[in-house]
Design an enzyme around this catalytic site. Structure first.
Site, PDB file in Angstrom:
ATOM      1  CG  ASN A   1      33.874   1.222  46.652  1.00  0.00           C
ATOM      2  OD1 ASN A   1      34.130   0.785  45.523  1.00  0.00           O
ATOM      3  ND2 ASN A   1      34.447   2.300  47.147  1.00  0.00           N
ATOM      4  NE  ARG A   2      26.940  -3.773  44.650  1.00  0.00           N
ATOM      5  CZ  ARG A   2      27.061  -3.154  43.467  1.00  0.00           C
ATOM      6  NH1 ARG A   2      27.279  -1.847  43.422  1.00  0.00           N
ATOM      7  NH2 ARG A   2      26.928  -3.806  42.348  1.00  0.00           N
ATOM      8  CG  LEU A   3      30.980   1.097  51.327  1.00  0.00           C
ATOM      9  CD1 LEU A   3      32.269   1.817  51.731  1.00  0.00           C
ATOM     10  CD2 LEU A   3      30.652   0.008  52.361  1.00  0.00           C
TER      11      LEU A   3
END
Ligand SMILES: Cc1cc2nc3c(=O)[nH]c(=O)nc-3n(C[C@H](O)[C@H](O)[C@H](O)COP(=O)(O)O)c2cc1C
Length: 210
Positions: free
Chosen positions: A187-189
């Site tokens: 999630n692009r985290l």
């Protein structure tokens, strides 16, 4: 479509409790992982230098040494990068280890290593690489390919197998001032740990937002 290319990253974490206190130890750990991974060129790093008009220039070189001083690569001191380094000894180095979903960004200062160290490394290279280093006026405009091939053959005849290191060729040492370790996450985290060197040579560690 380029805009539809998307990858999820998930194979590892980078957490404060497992991270090394020293950026150099953390780098060594990740470098060892890269050397044992499926990376085609794990020692390839992108070095950026800035010229007198503040224009940045990036190119790939190969890491040949890593120790408590920092990172060493070899090049032509008269090349574009060599001239840029003379004007501005601040550089960045970047490793992308795709199979590990990792990026490492290094900033620091750069200096030439000792002549003795450069000679020792030059002698350890295969003869053809030694001749190549001698023959190529790196970054200069040349008339054609034949010019280079002719120079290579001439130097081969001139020196045989006893070739001296050219004066304008040698190693550069990057002394890291900061190192950021990036580990891809879902999630692009992504995980980003940013190490900056303090006056007493210990490291401050901060987490940056992805
Ligand atoms: C995989 C790879 C490895 C390279 N390794 C080196 C190297 O170790 N030293 C070097 O001077 N150039 C190396 N090069 C060439 C540089 O990228 C660059 O073309 C050259 O150093 C001239 O750069 P400059 O004109 O900005 O000085 C490598 C290129 C590639 C693609």
């Amino acid at each position: 479509m380029l805009r539809d290319i998307r990858k999820q990253y998930a194979i590892a974490n980078l957490n404060e409790d497992e991270a090394e206190k020293s950026a150099l130890s953390q780098f060594k750990k990740w470098l060892d992982d890269a050397l044992q991974s499926a990376e085609l060129e794990p020692t390839a790093m992108i070095i950026s230098t800035v010229d007198a008009s503040m224009q940045p220039h990036a190119r790939v070189v190969l890491l040949k040494e890593f120790d408590s001083r920092g990172l060493v690569f070899y090049s032509n001191y008269n090349s574009h990068k060599g001239k840029q380094i003379e004007t501005n000894p601040k550089v960045s180095a970047l490793f992308l280890w795709q199979s590990l979903e990792r990026q490492v960004r290094i900033t620091g200062s750069i200096e030439k290593i000792s002549e003795d160290e450069s000679i020792a490394y030059f002698k350890s290279r295969p003869l053809d690489s030694q001749l190549g280093a001698y023959a190529s006026p790196q970054s200069e405009v040349i008339a054609n390919k034949a010019f280079l091939e002719k120079r290579f053959e001439t130097i081969k005849l001139q020196f045989g197998s006893n070739i001296q290191k050219p004066e304008h060729w040698g190693g550069y040492l990057i002394r890291p001032q900061s190192i950021e370790f990036w580990q891809g996450r879902p999630n692009r985290l992504h995980d980003r740990l940013f190490y900056s060197r303090l006056a007493d040579d210990t490291w401050k560690i901060e987490r940056l937002a992805p």
